[in-house]
Design a protein around this motif. Structure first.
Motif, PDB file in Angstrom:
ATOM      1  N   ASN A   1     -39.076  30.973  37.259  1.00  0.00           N
ATOM      2  CA  ASN A   1     -39.484  31.898  36.197  1.00  0.00           C
ATOM      3  C   ASN A   1     -39.134  31.414  34.794  1.00  0.00           C
ATOM      4  N   ALA A   2     -38.764  30.142  34.621  1.00  0.00           N
ATOM      5  CA  ALA A   2     -38.502  29.607  33.287  1.00  0.00           C
ATOM      6  C   ALA A   2     -39.827  29.331  32.594  1.00  0.00           C
ATOM      7  N   GLY A   3     -39.776  29.283  31.283  1.00  0.00           N
ATOM      8  CA  GLY A   3     -40.973  28.984  30.516  1.00  0.00           C
ATOM      9  C   GLY A   3     -41.259  27.492  30.478  1.00  0.00           C
ATOM     10  N   VAL A   4     -42.342  27.143  29.823  1.00  0.00           N
ATOM     11  CA  VAL A   4     -42.722  25.742  29.627  1.00  0.00           C
ATOM     12  C   VAL A   4     -42.215  25.324  28.255  1.00  0.00           C
ATOM     13  N   PRO A   5     -41.520  24.199  28.171  1.00  0.00           N
ATOM     14  CA  PRO A   5     -41.030  23.736  26.867  1.00  0.00           C
ATOM     15  C   PRO A   5     -42.184  23.193  26.026  1.00  0.00           C
ATOM     16  N   TYR A   6     -42.868  24.103  25.333  1.00  0.00           N
ATOM     17  CA  TYR A   6     -44.074  23.721  24.609  1.00  0.00           C
ATOM     18  C   TYR A   6     -43.779  22.854  23.392  1.00  0.00           C
ATOM     19  N   GLY A   7     -42.501  22.757  23.004  1.00  0.00           N
ATOM     20  CA  GLY A   7     -42.137  21.833  21.930  1.00  0.00           C
ATOM     21  C   GLY A   7     -42.511  20.401  22.276  1.00  0.00           C
ATOM     22  N   VAL A   8     -42.507  20.082  23.558  1.00  0.00           N
ATOM     23  CA  VAL A   8     -42.928  18.748  24.011  1.00  0.00           C
ATOM     24  C   VAL A   8     -44.400  18.541  23.677  1.00  0.00           C
ATOM     25  N   ALA A   9     -45.220  19.541  23.964  1.00  0.00           N
ATOM     26  CA  ALA A   9     -46.654  19.442  23.679  1.00  0.00           C
ATOM     27  C   ALA A   9     -46.916  19.399  22.175  1.00  0.00           C
ATOM     28  N   ILE A  10     -46.161  20.166  21.415  1.00  0.00           N
ATOM     29  CA  ILE A  10     -46.328  20.167  19.964  1.00  0.00           C
ATOM     30  C   ILE A  10     -45.976  18.790  19.400  1.00  0.00           C
ATOM     31  N   ALA A  11     -44.864  18.233  19.860  1.00  0.00           N
ATOM     32  CA  ALA A  11     -44.466  16.897  19.400  1.00  0.00           C
ATOM     33  C   ALA A  11     -45.497  15.850  19.812  1.00  0.00           C
ATOM     34  N   ALA A  12     -45.974  15.922  21.053  1.00  0.00           N
ATOM     35  CA  ALA A  12     -46.982  14.964  21.511  1.00  0.00           C
ATOM     36  C   ALA A  12     -48.257  15.076  20.675  1.00  0.00           C
ATOM     37  N   GLY A  13     -48.696  16.298  20.418  1.00  0.00           N
ATOM     38  CA  GLY A  13     -49.874  16.499  19.581  1.00  0.00           C
ATOM     39  C   GLY A  13     -49.680  15.958  18.175  1.00  0.00           C
ATOM     40  N   THR A  14     -48.471  16.114  17.662  1.00  0.00           N
ATOM     41  CA  THR A  14     -48.157  15.597  16.331  1.00  0.00           C
ATOM     42  C   THR A  14     -48.307  14.086  16.295  1.00  0.00           C
ATOM     43  N   PHE A  15     -47.713  13.406  17.277  1.00  0.00           N
ATOM     44  CA  PHE A  15     -47.799  11.948  17.299  1.00  0.00           C
ATOM     45  C   PHE A  15     -49.228  11.475  17.516  1.00  0.00           C
ATOM     46  N   MET A  16     -49.990  12.189  18.325  1.00  0.00           N
ATOM     47  CA  MET A  16     -51.366  11.769  18.607  1.00  0.00           C
ATOM     48  C   MET A  16     -52.285  11.986  17.403  1.00  0.00           C
ATOM     49  N   ALA A  17     -51.993  12.988  16.586  1.00  0.00           N
ATOM     50  CA  ALA A  17     -52.855  13.297  15.441  1.00  0.00           C
ATOM     51  C   ALA A  17     -52.320  12.732  14.123  1.00  0.00           C
ATOM     52  N   ALA A  18     -51.164  12.113  14.151  1.00  0.00           N
ATOM     53  CA  ALA A  18     -50.501  11.675  12.919  1.00  0.00           C
ATOM     54  C   ALA A  18     -51.327  10.695  12.098  1.00  0.00           C
ATOM     55  N   SER A  19     -52.133   9.883  12.738  1.00  0.00           N
ATOM     56  CA  SER A  19     -52.913   8.892  11.987  1.00  0.00           C
ATOM     57  C   SER A  19     -53.940   9.543  11.063  1.00  0.00           C
ATOM     58  N   ALA A  20     -54.283  10.810  11.296  1.00  0.00           N
ATOM     59  CA  ALA A  20     -55.240  11.516  10.437  1.00  0.00           C
ATOM     60  C   ALA A  20     -54.566  12.203   9.261  1.00  0.00           C
ATOM     61  N   SER A  21     -53.248  12.126   9.180  1.00  0.00           N
ATOM     62  CA  SER A  21     -52.510  12.786   8.098  1.00  0.00           C
ATOM     63  C   SER A  21     -52.223  11.815   6.958  1.00  0.00           C
ATOM     64  N   PRO A  22     -52.491  12.216   5.718  1.00  0.00           N
ATOM     65  CA  PRO A  22     -52.168  11.326   4.597  1.00  0.00           C
ATOM     66  C   PRO A  22     -50.660  11.123   4.423  1.00  0.00           C
ATOM     67  N   PHE A  23     -49.859  11.995   5.000  1.00  0.00           N
ATOM     68  CA  PHE A  23     -48.409  11.882   4.886  1.00  0.00           C
ATOM     69  C   PHE A  23     -47.810  10.957   5.946  1.00  0.00           C
ATOM     70  N   LEU A  24     -48.495  10.789   7.059  1.00  0.00           N
ATOM     71  CA  LEU A  24     -47.928  10.047   8.183  1.00  0.00           C
ATOM     72  C   LEU A  24     -48.658   8.747   8.495  1.00  0.00           C
ATOM     73  N   SER A  25     -49.887   8.606   8.036  1.00  0.00           N
ATOM     74  CA  SER A  25     -50.706   7.458   8.431  1.00  0.00           C
ATOM     75  C   SER A  25     -50.136   6.131   7.940  1.00  0.00           C
ATOM     76  N   ASP A  26     -49.595   6.081   6.731  1.00  0.00           N
ATOM     77  CA  ASP A  26     -49.071   4.819   6.220  1.00  0.00           C
ATOM     78  C   ASP A  26     -47.878   4.345   7.045  1.00  0.00           C
TER      79      ASP A  26
END
Length: 173
Positions: free
Chosen positions: A139-164
């Motif tokens: 009955n524990a939840g899913v640690p969605y912070g993992v998914a948020i972090a993964a999504g961040t790394f996967m989409a980072a190249s589209a960010s002007p702050f992270l792409s360089d």
């Protein structure tokens, strides 16, 4: 200025990883961590040299993400830490990375949930090492912070702050 922005971007990405690890370990993302993720955006925006229209787009997409995440929290779909981390991440990613982020986050979240369900059905929680045991308890939840972090790394190249920063890291390898 670019070096300062890259240092801030690297710190932001490191804090995203820390949030994922903390979420796996305790099924929470602390408020101080979400505040740090969002707060780092202020000096990054100041040194980025980006026009106010682009910075405004980042603020608007983060506000929209906050409204959606708050709604998902209200319906108990997301935990409070997840609902705070998503808008903090969207500040950094901006509108250009919004769709890739949500898509990647959803895929990573689904994969994480499937993995947790499979392990829960086949391995007793007591057999899972203590630092990663929390999600595998019944009955524990899913640690969605993992998914948020993964999504961040996967989409980072589209960010002007992270792409360089990502371009520099890929040039080193």
């Amino acid at each position: 200025m670019l070096m300062i922005l890259n240092i801030l971007a690297g710190l932001f990405l490191a804090l995203c990883l820390l949030a994922a690890i903390h979420d796996v370990n305790r099924l929470t993302i602390p408020n101080w961590l979400n505040l740090a993720l969002a707060g780092l955006f202020i000096p990054a925006a100041a040194v980025s040299g980006l026009p106010l229209e682009i910075l405004g787009g980042h603020l608007m997409i983060a506000a929209l993400a906050f409204l959606i995440a708050f709604g998902l929290f209200a319906f108990r779909i997301f935990g409070g830490g997840d609902a705070k981390m998503i808008p903090a991440v969207m500040l950094w990613l901006g509108p250009e990375a919004g769709v890739p982020f949500v898509f990647s986050m959803a895929l990573a979240g689904g994969a994480c949930a499937l993995l947790i369900l499979a392990v829960r059905r086949t391995v007793p929680a007591a057999a899972v090492p203590g630092v990663v045991r929390a999600p595998f308890e019944e009955n524990a939840g899913v640690p969605y912070g993992v998914a948020i972090a993964a999504g961040t790394f996967m989409a980072a190249s589209a960010s002007p702050f992270l792409s360089d920063l990502l371009n520099q890291v890929s040039a080193w390898s």
